[in-house]
Design an enzyme around this catalytic site. Structure first.
Site, PDB file in Angstrom:
ATOM      1  N   ASP A 267       0.952  -1.305  -0.012  1.00  0.00           N
ATOM      2  CA  ASP A 267      -0.053   0.161   0.068  1.00  0.00           C
ATOM      3  C   ASP A 267       0.840   1.332   0.094  1.00  0.00           C
ATOM      4  O   ASP A 267       1.915   1.390   0.817  1.00  0.00           O
ATOM      5  CB  ASP A 267      -0.834   0.027   1.314  1.00  0.00           C
ATOM      6  N   LEU A 268       0.532   2.079  -0.871  1.00  0.00           N
ATOM      7  CA  LEU A 268       1.326   3.454  -0.998  1.00  0.00           C
ATOM      8  C   LEU A 268       0.999   4.370   0.126  1.00  0.00           C
ATOM      9  O   LEU A 268      -0.183   4.459   0.508  1.00  0.00           O
ATOM     10  CB  LEU A 268       1.083   4.084  -2.321  1.00  0.00           C
ATOM     11  N   ASP A 310      -4.414   2.282  -4.644  1.00  0.00           N
ATOM     12  CA  ASP A 310      -3.124   2.528  -4.331  1.00  0.00           C
ATOM     13  C   ASP A 310      -2.389   1.317  -3.770  1.00  0.00           C
ATOM     14  O   ASP A 310      -1.657   1.234  -3.094  1.00  0.00           O
ATOM     15  CB  ASP A 310      -2.645   3.801  -3.767  1.00  0.00           C
TER      16      ASP A 310
END
Length: 379
Positions: A267-268, A310
């Site tokens: 996950d960004l 994301d």
């Protein structure tokens, strides 16, 4: 009467080819429908001549007979050429002019039945035998029966031309005198032979067209299958990052049954802030950089999935935790090479899928581990 029976037979054949050409609009079928119509036209005029017995109409009958029979042979050849060569022997204008000239010359020059038979059957023999040779040499699919039927009809036309030649001005005591009566008997029965050969041509035409239509349908089906596969690949790929779409996960999990794999959930960090401060184009660029770093850091056999906006998932079969940690470190190193005004950071959670485990459970555990790592980093 034999000619009248042949007319009825030709009417059925012509109607059959017109109906077939409407149902299956192949170009050779249209030419063959015209050919059998021209043959019907020629024989109809001949029948009218025999019924009316009007000598003054002989020139008109000769013109109609020669024009119709020559059109029959030439249109058959045109259809065969279209089918095997994907081209034309002649244009419609050239055919019309040539047939008109043949009909006019026949009406003016041919004044008796024997000479008419010699000329017309010789022309048909040449055209049909040449057509049978063309079909045989083409090695096209399923033309054997058609080539055979055309060859038989061409040989019959040659034999009929020879019989008319024997009858034409043969002296009573000449070397051919003994053949005059057999030639006449052959010509009396020739319409029956012609009808049998022409039905053989009809059978050959239907077989050839059916086989070629089948091959065309198979080729079309194969192209459709390939197009569906291309569409499926496009649907299973995220157009922005090139990663696999989430909708493909079900099939991927099915392929993992009885196998071990490492699931890594990425996950960004701060992705919403990047979109808010620098715009969606910058956010898209960050996603592309991250997806490229995942593909380059993991093995070609490992599957990179864009799970959410994301969020990314990597499914790596046969990868242990130590090797997975090393590849995650490689992802960080690759992203650091692109640092500028944008910094793409991420959190990752891992879960090992055992051969007897459930992929959905492993995925949920990896997701939970990712959130633990994210909160730990913030702390």
């Amino acid at each position: 009467w034999s000619t009248t029976v042949q007319v009825l037979s030709l009417a059925m054949v012509a109607a059959f080819f017109w109906l077939l050409s409407r149902a299956n609009p192949r170009p050779e079928l249209r030419w063959w429908a015209r050919a059998w119509t021209a043959n019907l036209f020629a024989l109809t005029f001949t029948s009218l001549y025999w019924l009316m017995q009007t000598g003054g109409m002989f020139g008109l009958v000769a013109a109609a007979y020669v024009g119709g029979k020559t059109a029959f042979a030439l249109m058959l050849a045109q259809g065969a050429w279209v089918m095997t060569k994907n081209g034309r022997l002649f244009t419609t204008r050239q055919l019309t002019i040539g047939l008109a000239a043949c009909a006019v010359l026949a009406g003016l020059l041919l004044r008796d039945i024997e000479l008419l038979g010699i000329v017309q059957h010789s022309v048909m023999a040449v055209i049909l035998i040449a057509m049978s040779v063309l079909l045989a040499q083409s090695k096209a699919d399923s033309v054997t029966w058609l080539a055979g039927g055309v060859a038989v009809r061409g040989l019959l036309a040659a034999a009929e031309a020879g019989a008319y030649m024997i009858q034409w001005r043969s002296p009573v005591d000449g070397p051919l005198a003994s053949l005059v009566q057999p030639a006449g008997a052959f010509l009396s029965a020739s319409s029956s032979f012609d009808m049998g050969a022409e039905w053989l041509m009809v059978l050959g035409s239907v077989l050839a067209v059916s086989e070629r239509t089948r091959h065309a349908l198979e080729a079309s089906h194969q192209r459709l299958v390939l197009a569906q596969e291309d569409l499926r690949r496009l649907a299973d790929r995220d157009p922005l990052t090139g990663a696999i779409n989430r909708r493909a996960l079900r099939n991927m999990f099915k392929s993992l049954e009885g196998k071990s794999a490492m699931l890594l959930f990425f996950d960004l960090d701060g992705f919403k802030a990047i979109n808010d401060q620098h715009g969606h184009a910058a956010g898209d660029h960050c996603l592309q950089l991250f997806a490229a770093a995942l593909k380059d850091s993991f093995r070609p056999s490992d599957q990179v999935v864009r799970y959410g906006g994301d969020e990314f998932l990597v499914i790596a079969q046969g990868l242990d935790k130590t090797a997975a940690d090393a590849r995650v470190g490689d992802v960080s190193a690759r992203l650091s090479m692109h640092r500028g005004k944008l910094t793409c950071r991420f959190s990752v959670g891992m879960a090992e899928l055992t051969p007897d485990g459930q992929p959905e459970v492993a995925l949920q555990l990896a997701d939970e581990n990712m959130y633990k790592a994210k909160h730990r980093d913030r702390a």
